[in-house]
Design an enzyme around this catalytic site. Structure first.
Site, PDB file in Angstrom:
ATOM      1  CE  LYS A   1      24.018  31.307  24.747  1.00 55.53           C
ATOM      2  NZ  LYS A   1      24.895  31.740  23.665  1.00 55.53           N
TER       3      LYS A   1
ATOM      4  CG  ASP B   1      25.330  30.988  20.391  1.00 55.24           C
ATOM      5  OD1 ASP B   1      25.480  29.854  20.842  1.00 55.24           O
ATOM      6  OD2 ASP B   1      25.799  32.001  20.937  1.00 55.24           O
TER       7      ASP B   1
ATOM      8  CG  ASP C   1       9.470  26.322  17.804  1.00 48.80           C
ATOM      9  OD1 ASP C   1       8.778  25.643  17.026  1.00 48.80           O
ATOM     10  OD2 ASP C   1       9.293  27.542  17.989  1.00 48.80           O
TER      11      ASP C   1
END
Ligand code: NAI
Length: 335
Positions: free
Chosen positions: A174, A207, A231
């Protein structure tokens, strides 16, 4: 092979799935010796602590552990025994394969065969610097990413690709928003990727990765990412292939490795013989790969697939009427 492994039977459904898994491993005549050690609620009751020194010593000595899920009681020492084990042994690589299996409830009948390689020791997930202001209005958390931590996990992913004949590594980040932490991870990943011209490398923002995984999971081969993203993504991947009952995980460091099922202790079905042993069995297959017994690991996976195909003794989560041990026996009979 003569190898002693530390075996942690765990809490809840842990002992049931471990007995089933050891039954299958025993049927393969692998020459494995088991050293049983306690952790979790059982250890608290027997020894007064969640993670006794004897268990840590056993893992340190044997360097390999097969572990069932553990309960971390709220308010007892560590935030999680699993996180504590990763810290103690510097188990920096969390390796979670997700593969489509026959006759499992999944939106994707086939075509998913990917591995998430998650950095296991850094980032927001570790919970460093957690604080809540006195008035309870503001919470903070430190997210630390290092070049060393990023480099070793990305290198692990590329080496895994080479070792297993996989063709592509997707670096998930990100860095457009988290410019310092994700930025350092991405920059380091690019430098490592340049050393592996034989492996395709692409980059994807986290995302978008989630959407792509749901829309076109077959485009992924190996995903490498930081702790918290890994995770979440790896559970998403478990959902793509029929849920936690089929999701194994390995925690690997330079000096020790712990193999497990991704799921928890399932207190709602504990002691009823309903637990699916496949996730821990697939964790045991990862352990055999790690020990260099790749052909035996493949035989174990093939026996699981054949048993699922035959719908022989499947546990209720897979729509069957079998139980944990009858399922394991059906798998053992196909090895
Ligand atoms: P969970 O994974 O134990 O259960 C979630 C749901 O999945 C339940 O309905 C359960 O019955 C089902 N399920 C899980 N494993 C299954 C299996 N092998 N076969 C059939 N159904 C299965 O998650 P939950 O309820 O959030 O956590 C319960 C406890 O487990 C907590 O104390 C948690 O801290 C601990 N935990 C431990 C982990 C570990 O040691 N690696 C990982 C995750 C949770």
């Amino acid at each position: 092979m003569t190898q002693t492994i530390t075996v942690i039977r765990g809490d809840g459904i842990g002992p049931e799935i471990m007995d089933a898994t050891l039954h299958v491993l025993d049927s393969m005549n692998l020459g494995l010796q088991y050293e049983f050690a306690d952790a979790g609620l059982v250890a608290l009751e027997k020894h007064g602590e969640l993670l006794p020194q004897a268990t840590l010593d056993s893992i340190r000595k044997n360097r390999i552990a097969l572990k069932s899920p553990l309960t971390t009681p709220v308010g007892e020492g560590f935030s999680s025994i699993n996180v504590e084990l990763r810290k103690r042994f510097d188990l920096y690589a969390n390796v979670r394969p997700a593969k489509s299996f026959p006759n499992t409830k999944s939106r994707f009948a086939d075509g998913v065969d990917l591995i998430t390689v998650r950095e296991n020791t850094e980032g927001a997930y570790i919970g460093e610097g957690q604080a809540l202001s006195e008035d309870g209005e503001t919470a903070v958390l430190t997210q630390k990413v290092t070049r060393r931590g990023s480099e070793r996990i990305v290198r692990y992913a590329f080496e895994l690709a080479r070792r297993t004949g996989r063709k592509k590594v997707t670096v998930v980040h990100k860095a457009n928003i988290l410019k310092s932490t994700s930025g350092l991870f991405l920059k380091t990943a690019r430098a490592v990727a340049a050393e592996y011209p034989d492996i395709e490398c692409n980059e994807m923002i986290v995302d978008n990765t989630c959407m792509q995984l749901v829309m076109r999971p077959e485009q992924f081969d190996i995903i490498v990412t930081t702790n918290l993203f890994g995770d979440i993504i790896s559970d998403l991947c478990a959902g793509l292939v029929g849920g936690l009952g089929l999701a194994p995980g390995a925690n690997i460091g330079a000096d020790a490795a712990i193999f497990e099922a991704v799921h928890g202790t399932a207190p709602d079905i504990a002691g009823q013989g309903k637990a699916n042993p496949c996730a821990l069995l697939l964790g045991a297959a990862q352990m055999l790969d790690h020990l260099g017994e790749c052909e035996k690991a493949e035989r174990l996976r093939a026996a699981i697939v054949a048993t699922l195909e035959a719908k022989d003794s499947l546990t209720p989560d897979l729509g069957g009427t079998g139980n944990t041990m009858s399922f394991a026996k059906a798998i053992a009979s196909r090895i």
